[in-house]
Write an enzyme that holds these catalytic residues in place. Structure first.
Site, short mmCIF file in Angstrom:
data_model
loop_
_atom_site.label_atom_id
_atom_site.label_comp_id
_atom_site.label_asym_id
_atom_site.label_seq_id
_atom_site.Cartn_x
_atom_site.Cartn_y
_atom_site.Cartn_z
N LYS A 233 0.84 -1.20 0.00
CA LYS A 233 0.00 0.00 0.00
C LYS A 233 0.88 1.25 0.00
O LYS A 233 1.63 1.49 0.95
CB LYS A 233 -0.92 0.00 1.23
CG LYS A 233 -1.70 1.30 1.43
CD LYS A 233 -2.66 1.22 2.63
CE LYS A 233 -3.28 2.57 2.95
NZ LYS A 233 -4.20 2.53 4.11
N ASP A 238 -2.62 10.05 3.83
CA ASP A 238 -4.03 9.68 3.97
C ASP A 238 -4.75 10.73 4.80
O ASP A 238 -4.75 10.69 6.02
CB ASP A 238 -4.13 8.29 4.62
CG ASP A 238 -5.58 7.81 4.71
OD1 ASP A 238 -6.46 8.48 4.13
OD2 ASP A 238 -5.81 6.77 5.36
N LYS A 245 -10.18 12.86 8.17
CA LYS A 245 -9.74 12.45 9.50
C LYS A 245 -9.67 13.66 10.42
O LYS A 245 -9.56 14.80 9.96
CB LYS A 245 -8.33 11.84 9.41
CG LYS A 245 -8.26 10.44 8.79
CD LYS A 245 -6.81 9.94 8.78
CE LYS A 245 -6.65 8.61 8.07
NZ LYS A 245 -7.28 7.48 8.78
N ASP A 256 1.50 6.23 5.69
CA ASP A 256 0.53 5.33 5.07
C ASP A 256 1.06 4.66 3.81
O ASP A 256 0.35 3.90 3.15
CB ASP A 256 -0.79 6.06 4.80
CG ASP A 256 -2.00 5.17 4.99
OD1 ASP A 256 -1.87 4.12 5.66
OD2 ASP A 256 -3.08 5.50 4.46
N ASP A 315 -12.28 6.93 3.68
CA ASP A 315 -11.06 6.70 4.47
C ASP A 315 -10.65 5.22 4.45
O ASP A 315 -9.57 4.87 4.92
CB ASP A 315 -11.29 7.17 5.92
CG ASP A 315 -9.99 7.41 6.67
OD1 ASP A 315 -8.92 7.36 6.02
OD2 ASP A 315 -10.05 7.65 7.89
N GLU A 317 -9.50 3.64 1.99
CA GLU A 317 -8.98 3.75 0.63
C GLU A 317 -7.93 2.69 0.31
O GLU A 317 -7.77 2.31 -0.85
CB GLU A 317 -8.38 5.15 0.42
CG GLU A 317 -6.94 5.36 0.92
CD GLU A 317 -6.75 5.19 2.42
OE1 GLU A 317 -7.75 5.31 3.16
OE2 GLU A 317 -5.61 4.95 2.86
N ARG A 319 -7.72 -0.51 0.91
CA ARG A 319 -8.25 -1.76 0.37
C ARG A 319 -8.69 -1.58 -1.10
O ARG A 319 -8.68 -2.55 -1.86
CB ARG A 319 -9.41 -2.27 1.24
CG ARG A 319 -10.60 -1.37 1.29
CD ARG A 319 -11.54 -1.72 2.45
NE ARG A 319 -10.99 -1.34 3.75
CZ ARG A 319 -11.60 -1.59 4.91
NH1 ARG A 319 -12.77 -2.21 4.95
NH2 ARG A 319 -11.04 -1.22 6.05
#
Ligand code: BES
Ligand code: MN
Ligand code: ZN
Length: 463
Positions: A233, A238, A245, A256, A315, A317, A319
């Site tokens: 990833k 993020d 967030k 991230d 959020d 994202e 996956r």
């Protein structure tokens, strides 16, 4: 566009195989074993005065009559902690050192020594630091030790570098740099080409970022060797997207891309050691940002695989981009497909920052990963791909939702989501890592961290 790639932080410890006459000894002392004090009475009184009892990691430097450090004692505790050497670099005076008494397999003692010498200096004006020299015993492979230390430094550097110097294009450049070093081929697909070449979810998540989203693909090794494909990833930052967030939740989100950094590290270990593997590294690199063209809650995205996904939360994202990347990797039926991702806060709630959960579709491989990771002290803990929870990902208007409606089993349901996009790989394992050391430990300074890659490297060496 920021494409500044800094050199990897170099290890300030020089490991040598030849011990010079100037080398000072370090003596390991088991907790409350004061037998050393009768042989070395100066050290005995010095130990008493300093309350040195051989507690795990404690260090006692003993000076000679001129007040110059001559030898050191290192607390080994009950012998169970591998990284007792983690504070040596910081506490020993400059010079040459060697261990007088070592356990049978001392690799992790030297690893702890190396890892504890890391400091991220990229943004510090003062770059100078002390240097130590250490003699290695015959049963330590210098190349392997340096490979493990340097690779951990690379992973830490990549994660510690803030997003303004580590955007999706910089992640690509770092992978191209790896490719140049080891003779691998690297290709990338970016911007609107992601739509033409069927990576719709990578595009949707990343299109609001100021640097174009992309998928980066590195290939290395002999086609006849077992196919190992690594996916990481690579969310450069993020923000959460439109489901933004909180300030606190966003503060660390430069990390991230920790999954990408870790699989890059694992790829480096494999290529540097020239393992007989056909390696492939796939990194979807995006920024989950906010703009007029951002993807929205309620949108329905079509994935590379064809499954449609309703966005319950922007959020979740990671996956989405992993789904397209995993489907891509899965298409050539690899023997092993491993993905690493800073995927859920729920994994931290379950196991804390230091023990990443993992998921595996092959029982034997799962057990092997568990056993070896604990043996070499790179801990990983298996959680189940619990099928009955799949229905929590149901959507009324699409094949899947990207989130569940209750907050339960967040790491498991994320893994089940990913599993929907893998069906041809012989073995698949997913690692929900934290990629960060939040509280200082010997050998593990606060900041970006390599997790699970020593364990996977050990398994791949044994193929
Ligand atoms: N990158 C985060 C997960 C994360 C958060 C890892 C904090 C480590 C520390 C991920 O993209 C995310 O935001 N996940 C959400 C998922 C939720 C919306 C279903 C989470 O875990 O809260
Ligand atoms: Mn997120
Ligand atoms: Zn994320």
């Amino acid at each position: 566009m920021s494409r500044i790639l800094a050199p990897i932080t170099s290890c300030p410890i020089e490991f040598t195989t030849e011990q010079s006459e100037h080398s000072h000894p370090i003596i390991l002392v088991a907790e409350n074993d004061f037998s050393f004090a009768s042989e070395d009475t100066v050290a005995g009184s010095w130990a008493k005065a300093n309350h040195f009892t051989g507690k795990s990691g404690d260090i006692l430097v003993v000076p000679d009559n001129d007040g110059i450090a001559s030898r050191a004692y290192l607390g080994a505790g009950d012998g169970s902690d591998a990284f007792i050497t983690g504070n040596l670099f910081k506490q020993l005076p400059e010079g040459e050192w060697h261990f007088e008494n070592l356990p049978e397999n001392p690799l992790n003692l030297f690893l702890g020594l190396g890892l504890g010498s890391y400091k991220f200096r990229r943004y510090l004006q003062t770059k100078a630091q002390k240097k130590l020299k250490f003699t290695l015993p015959d049963n330590i492979d210098k190349d392997e030790l340096e490979r493990l230390v340097e690779t951990t430094f690379l992973v830490r550097d990549l994660i510690n570098t803030p997003t303004n110097d580590m955007e999706p294009d910089t992640i690509e450049e770092a992978i191209r740099q790896l490719g140049r070093t080891y003779g691998a081929t690297v290709t990338s697909i970016w911007g609107d080409d992601l739509l033409k070449q069927n990576f719709p979810m990578v595009h949707a998540v990343g299109r609001a970022g100021s640097v174009a989203p992309r998928i980066i693909d590195l290939r290395w090794g002999d086609e006849n060797h077992p196919k190992v494909t690594l996916v990481g990833k690579g969310v450069a930052f993020d923000s959460g997207g439109l489901d933004i967030k909180s300030a606190n939740g966003m503060l660390l989100m430069k990390k991230d891309m920790g999954g990408a950094a870790n699989v890059m590290g694992l790829a480096r270990l494999i290529m540097d050691a020239k393992l007989p593997i056909r390696l492939r590294l796939i990194v979807p690199a995006v920024e989950n940002s906010i703009s007029g063209n951002a993807f929205r809650p309620g949108d329905v995205l079509k994935s590379r695989k064809g499954l449609t996904v309703e966005i319950g939360n922007t959020d979740a994202e990671g996956r989405l981009i992993l789904a397209d990347a995993l489907a891509f990797g899965d298409e050539e039926k690899p023997d092993y497909l491993f993905d690493m991702a800073t995927l859920t806060g729920a994994a931290r709630v379950a196991l804390g920052p230091d023990v990443p959960p993992f998921y595996c579709n092959n029982e034997n491989l799962g057990q092997k990963i568990s056993r070896i990771s604990m043996e070499i002290q790179d801990p990983l803990w298996q959680l189940p791909l619990w099928k009955p929870y799949q229905k929590k990902l149901a959507s009324r208007i699409a094949d899947l939702n990207n989130v569940t409606t209750d907050g339960f089993a967040g790491s498991i349901t994320a893994a089940l989501f990913l599993q929907k996009f893998v069906d041809q790989a012989a073995n698949w394992a997913h690692f929900d890592i934290y990629g960060w050391t939040p509280a200082e430990k010997p050998a593990f300074p606060i900041g970006g961290e390599a997790q699970g890659i020593r364990a996977l490297y050990t398994i791949l060496k044994g193929l």
